[in-house]
Design an enzyme around this catalytic site. Structure first.
Site, short mmCIF file in Angstrom:
data_model
loop_
_atom_site.label_atom_id
_atom_site.label_comp_id
_atom_site.label_asym_id
_atom_site.label_seq_id
_atom_site.Cartn_x
_atom_site.Cartn_y
_atom_site.Cartn_z
N ASP A 143 0.82 -1.22 0.00
CA ASP A 143 0.00 0.00 0.00
C ASP A 143 0.85 1.27 0.00
O ASP A 143 0.72 2.13 0.88
CB ASP A 143 -0.92 0.02 1.22
CG ASP A 143 -1.66 -1.30 1.42
OD1 ASP A 143 -2.10 -1.87 0.41
OD2 ASP A 143 -1.77 -1.75 2.57
N GLU A 201 -11.52 1.33 -2.23
CA GLU A 201 -10.77 1.59 -0.99
C GLU A 201 -9.52 2.40 -1.34
O GLU A 201 -9.35 2.87 -2.45
CB GLU A 201 -10.39 0.26 -0.32
CG GLU A 201 -9.58 -0.66 -1.23
CD GLU A 201 -9.36 -2.04 -0.63
OE1 GLU A 201 -9.70 -2.26 0.54
OE2 GLU A 201 -8.84 -2.92 -1.36
#
Length: 502
Positions: free
Chosen positions: A17, A186
């Protein structure tokens, strides 16, 4: 690959991420660290291709009472890195607690202690924006269905400019259930560009998803959307979730991850431009590139996050993280080289997955050999130490003190469904209580274990296929432990830790 080109991935290990920011001529990147400590790794580059690890922004996970034992899939999820008001800022969501931020005047710190900006379950992937045009500050975040019962939507807030609190109850600004074909929206990253509010956000899940772009004239919407990066006919599955950065000369680039099973989420660098219709175009017209011209930045020497370690003075390098918040006395500093780990007593000595005192680093994404020298100093029956490949299943090789006082070379493993380890090979005597350990990691993270008791390396046991945790790639680990009992259980020392390409 030539001096004019680079090859993806630019970070071939589990830097999950990623988010990126430029300050002057320097680029900085952070990544998820979940339940390991220290957390929030900080990487630096001058060319977006070669990166080094320069520190961590989070010394310990808080509250400390929640992270005394491993919580491999919890803790620090999907951080955002920004530079504002002459400070670095990192926001992240802990799915069980809420949205936190830390900040510092320099990338190497000192970083503030975590401040809880918004409390709640399932609040993840926050990203702030300070709007230089209006002086307003905003925050966007996503939702984890496992904690909140909600997903596939983004919530927006106005935020106090000092980032200590939010100024409203929040508004649903993107409901991806209303976007045909979209699911699991997301990881939003929030920007201002060309008069628009932009949200660059992934959807479709980590294995097979895509990168979306959404834009609106007003922060609270309405937003229009477009898919701007997807696998197409490449071998890069699920290319998404990352950050946009602009170089001093005005080039645009996008760093994102690719999920690679036991290797975790490796990081790719994609060219980016703004199309004639005002939308971003990432990669090769929306497909990820494998090889590409380097960014227009001054040439830099080869660099990569450190892996090898001689443990000078008993200290370990920045590449190592504990599997939970550490306690004093686990690693002992001393005058020479080598890592001295205390044989920590534990009721979970049969299962490395439950131990907080495993010192880990990321599994390399290319075929590699991992080696370390081990000496067991403990006289405690049942004391052991070794080199592990740790995931939902685990395997390790090392030394154990027997009830008769002898030291044995042991090799053990546990499947993902097993609640304790078993022998992977027959134990054998280890005269002198020392050994050189080796794990060869081949294609598909298939691991072969070796030992050298002084007469050359010998293979041990069958091949072990490394497995990830739910969100985390497999880890390499060093550990020392002992069964429950009274008093100090001694120690083990590790020297000359090396990872070499195969």
């Amino acid at each position: 690959m030539t001096e004019e080109t680079y090859r993806n991935p630019v970070l071939n290990a589990d830097w999950s991420d990623p988010d990126v920011v430029r300050v002057g001529d320097d680029f900085y990147l952070t990544a998820s660290s979940f339940g390991r400590a220290p957390g929030l790794p900080l990487l630096h580059s001058r060319d977006l291709v070669h990166w080094t690890l320069v520190g961590h922004a989070l010394e310990r996970l808080e509250p400390g009472s929640e992270f005394t034992s491993p919580r491999h899939d919890c803790g620090v999820w999907a951080p955002s890195l920004r530079h504002h008001d002459d400070r670095f800022w990192i926001f992240w969501g802990d799915p069980d607690q809420g949205i936190f931020q830390v900040n510092a005047p320099e990338i190497r710190g000192p970083w503030t202690r975590p401040h809880l900006v918004k409390e709640g379950k399932g609040l993840i992937d926050p990203c702030p924006l300070w709007d230089d045009e209006t002086g307003e500050a905003y925050l966007v975040h996503a939702w984890a269905k496992s904690r909140s019962g909600v997903k596939n939507r983004l919530t927006g807030h106005r935020m106090h400019p000092d980032a200590t609190s939010l100024l409203d109850e929040g508004k649903l600004i993107v409901d991806a259930d209303r976007i045909p074909g979209w699911f699991t929206l997301e990881g939003p990253k929030l920007y201002r560009h060309d008069g628009w509010f932009w949200i660059l956000a992934p959807a479709g899940g980590v294995e097979t998803g895509w990168q979306g772009a959404l834009r609106a004239r007003d922060f609270f919407g309405p937003y229009e959307e477009r898919i701007v990066l997807e696998q197409k006919d490449t071998d890069v599955n699920g290319p998404h979730q990352g950050g946009w950065v602009r170089t001093p000369s005005g080039e645009d680039w996008f760093l994102h991850f690719q999920q690679r099973g036991p290797y975790g989420r490796v990081v790719h660098l994609q060219p980016m431009r703004w199309g004639s219709d005002g939308w971003p175009v990432i990669g090769d017209d929306g497909a990820p590139v494998a090889v590409h011209r380097r960014p227009d930045l001054p040439p830099q020497p080869y660099a990569a996050p450190a892996t090898d370690d001689d443990f000078p003075g008993g200290r370990f390098g920045r590449q190592w993280q504990w599997t939970a918040n550490p306690q004093d006395g686990w690693a002992t500093q001393h005058s020479g080289d080598g890592l001295r780990l205390t044989c920590v007593r534990s009721v979970d000595a049969h299962d490395l997955r439950k131990l907080p005192n495993v010192l880990t680093q990321r599994l390399p994404g290319t075929p590699s050999a991992v080696e370390v020298d081990l000496r067991l100093h403990s006289e405690e029956p049942g004391a052991r130490a070794g080199l592990a490949v740790l995931g939902d299943a685990f395997g390790w090789i090392g030394l154990q003190r027997g009830t008769d006082g002898t030291v044995h070379l042991v090799h053990r493993f546990a499947e993902s469904v097993a609640d304790k380890e078993r022998d992977a090979a027959h134990p054998r005597l280890a005269p002198g209580g020392r050994v050189r350990l080796r794990i060869e990691i081949g294609a598909g993270a298939r691991c072969r274990f070796f030992y050298d008791l002084g007469d050359g390396p010998s293979p041990s046991g069958p091949v072990f296929a490394a497995t990830p945790w739910r969100w985390v790639g497999a880890l390499l680990g060093l550990f020392a432990l002992a069964p429950v009992g009274a008093g100090h259980a001694g120690a083990a020392s590790f020297t000359q830790f090396r990872i070499t390409d195969l």
